[in-house]
Design a protein around this motif. Structure first.
Motif, mmCIF file in Angstrom:
data_model
loop_
_atom_site.group_PDB
_atom_site.id
_atom_site.type_symbol
_atom_site.label_atom_id
_atom_site.label_comp_id
_atom_site.label_asym_id
_atom_site.label_seq_id
_atom_site.Cartn_x
_atom_site.Cartn_y
_atom_site.Cartn_z
ATOM 1 N N ALA A 1 13.250 14.867 8.203
ATOM 2 C CA ALA A 1 13.282 13.974 8.264
ATOM 3 C C ALA A 1 12.090 14.008 7.849
ATOM 4 O O ALA A 1 12.075 12.152 7.810
ATOM 5 N N VAL A 2 11.168 14.525 7.583
ATOM 6 C CA VAL A 2 9.518 13.924 7.701
ATOM 7 C C VAL A 2 8.927 14.601 6.502
ATOM 8 O O VAL A 2 8.751 15.922 6.658
ATOM 9 N N GLU B 1 14.588 4.853 14.369
ATOM 10 C CA GLU B 1 13.154 6.233 14.011
ATOM 11 C C GLU B 1 12.528 5.665 12.628
ATOM 12 O O GLU B 1 13.690 5.345 11.529
ATOM 13 N N GLU B 2 11.590 6.540 12.395
ATOM 14 C CA GLU B 2 10.832 6.737 11.239
ATOM 15 C C GLU B 2 11.395 7.819 10.402
ATOM 16 O O GLU B 2 11.226 8.947 11.078
ATOM 17 N N SER C 1 11.143 9.509 -8.723
ATOM 18 C CA SER C 1 11.721 9.952 -7.663
ATOM 19 C C SER C 1 10.345 8.581 -6.310
ATOM 20 O O SER C 1 9.326 8.455 -7.413
ATOM 21 N N MET C 2 10.522 9.197 -5.519
ATOM 22 C CA MET C 2 9.733 7.873 -4.419
ATOM 23 C C MET C 2 9.473 8.376 -2.769
ATOM 24 O O MET C 2 10.444 9.257 -2.628
ATOM 25 N N VAL C 3 9.042 8.217 -2.547
ATOM 26 C CA VAL C 3 8.585 8.527 -1.152
ATOM 27 C C VAL C 3 8.396 8.001 -0.608
ATOM 28 O O VAL C 3 7.479 6.825 -0.491
ATOM 29 N N ILE C 4 9.012 7.845 0.484
ATOM 30 C CA ILE C 4 10.074 5.670 1.308
ATOM 31 C C ILE C 4 9.759 6.132 2.792
ATOM 32 O O ILE C 4 10.147 6.923 3.653
ATOM 33 N N PRO C 5 8.734 5.883 3.425
ATOM 34 C CA PRO C 5 8.769 6.087 5.032
ATOM 35 C C PRO C 5 10.213 4.743 5.956
ATOM 36 O O PRO C 5 9.934 3.232 5.666
ATOM 37 N N TRP C 6 10.926 5.485 5.030
ATOM 38 C CA TRP C 6 12.593 4.332 6.402
ATOM 39 C C TRP C 6 12.781 4.067 7.711
ATOM 40 O O TRP C 6 12.408 4.926 8.140
ATOM 41 N N VAL C 7 13.132 3.220 7.835
ATOM 42 C CA VAL C 7 13.532 2.912 9.110
ATOM 43 C C VAL C 7 15.058 2.539 9.767
ATOM 44 O O VAL C 7 16.111 1.955 9.338
ATOM 45 N N GLY D 1 14.827 -0.838 7.612
ATOM 46 C CA GLY D 1 14.036 -0.694 6.986
ATOM 47 C C GLY D 1 13.435 0.005 6.678
ATOM 48 O O GLY D 1 13.579 0.935 6.269
ATOM 49 N N LEU D 2 11.785 -0.634 5.993
ATOM 50 C CA LEU D 2 10.663 0.667 5.386
ATOM 51 C C LEU D 2 9.437 0.061 5.373
ATOM 52 O O LEU D 2 9.442 -1.360 6.412
#
Ligand code: MTE
Length: 331
Positions: free
Chosen positions: A74-75, A140-141, A153-159, A221-222
């Motif tokens: 997940a990370v 969770e993040e 592509s992208m790398v995104i911190p989702w919530v 969220g992000l």
């Protein structure tokens, strides 16, 4: 996607190239400390979040911190895509087909009040308000790669939290095998819906076991803040091992059904967009290869393409869902 002009394809996004990761990580520590202080509460008072948003970056929306996920896969520690790119280079056809249309046109989207209908083969059908959904499980993040079938592509911190938490709550019947996700189609605020680019509302579908997989995220969220409208506010799916179009935005209903549902892209071009749409470098889209990808933010003279990974790199976690299936046939 279906409608492509040379302008759409592989176009570098506008906006700032980089959100300094160190800066964001410092902020993340702050958010985590705060989230831990909330002692397991799914959601802190809005007032506290608003206050936090004053001190946080990017600071464009109310804060929505999440504790860093402990779920395997997940990370990722890959460099994050800058917030400005994540929120200005979008596919959201309800607001137009150009990558820059959603950020310009989606600001009129009203997400309060909002509710999600739970329909079909469940023991607890009904309607859940956004507030109920926000409180349903701890935030969770998750830092996921998102790969679009178009080749970026992208790398995104989702919530958010695992969609499985919501599924448990509504108790699917034994006959429920799939979920159809229905998204908002509001002609008043969505200019794209007045045209016939897709068969509105935009719908997507997952097999129930895919939807229950812990990596399937219901995102609110992000970057530690509520989702911007152009990214699918107030809630969307993020299915990290599938092409981006499976990640339906601005969801208004979940329908639990027995048979594989049609999806918006599948209806538009069945030979190009299958039901599964798992990221797979071996299975080309009929009009272009899926072997490599361009990471948004890595543009410029020395930019190199990255090799695309099977299931977008989440094979260890999700490969068993497809054991024995011919992935060329079930693309
Ligand atoms: N959801 C809705 N409702 N409408 C859309 O047009 N586009 C999809 C997906 N979800 C889309 C949608 C596609 S093609 C992609 S690549 C991702 O959203 C893009 O998500 P992002 O803009 O947050 O990167």
């Amino acid at each position: 996607m279906l409608i492509r002009s040379d302008r759409d394809a592989f176009q570098p996004p506008r906006g700032n190239p980089v959100t300094p990761r160190a800066f964001y990580q410092g902020r993340r520590a702050l958010l985590q400390a705060w989230a831990a202080g909330a002692a397991g509460a799914a959601l802190a008072p809005w007032a506290a979040r608003e206050a936090l948003a004053q001190t946080a970056r990017p600071g464009k929306r109310a804060a929505l911190p999440g504790a860093r996920s402990a779920l395997p896969g997940a990370v990722t520690m890959e460099r994050l895509t800058a917030y400005d790119d994540v929120s200005s280079y979008n596919n959201f056809y309800e607001f137009g087909t150009d990558k820059g249309d959603p950020v310009r046109q989606a600001q009129r989207l009203r997400t309060d009040p909002w509710s999600v209908r739970i329909e079909g083969l469940v023991h607890k059908p009904g309607r859940l308000t956004l507030e109920e959904l926000l409180r349903l499980a701890p935030m969770e993040e998750r830092i996921y790669r998102l790969r679009c079938v178009e080749g970026w592509s992208m790398v995104i911190p989702w919530v958010g939290y695992s969609l499985g938490r919501l599924i448990e709550r509504v108790q699917p019947m034994g006959s429920a095998k799939y979920i159809e996700f229905v998204t908002l189609a509001d002609r008043e605020v969505m200019p794209g819906v007045r045209g016939s680019v897709l068969d509105w509302p935009y719908t997507e579908g997952l097999r129930l076991d895919e939807a229950q997989h812990p990596l399937t995220l219901l995102a609110f969220g992000l970057y530690g803040e509520l989702l911007p409208p152009q990214n699918g506010a107030p809630l969307r799916l993020v299915v990290p091992w599938k092409y981006g179009f499976k990640s339906a935005k601005s969801i208004v209903a979940l329908r639990f059904v027995e048979h594989e549902p049609r999806t918006a892209w599948n209806k538009a071009a069945a030979n190009e967009y299958g039901f599964y749409s798992n990221v797979n470098p071996e299975v080309d889209h009929p009009r272009w290869s899926q072997a490599t990808e361009r990471r948004i933010g890595e543009d410029g003279l020395f930019a190199r393409k990255r090799k695309t990974l099977l299931f977008n790199g989440y094979e260890a976690q999700v490969g068993q869902l497809y054991a024995g299936m011919d992935l060329r046939k079930h693309y």
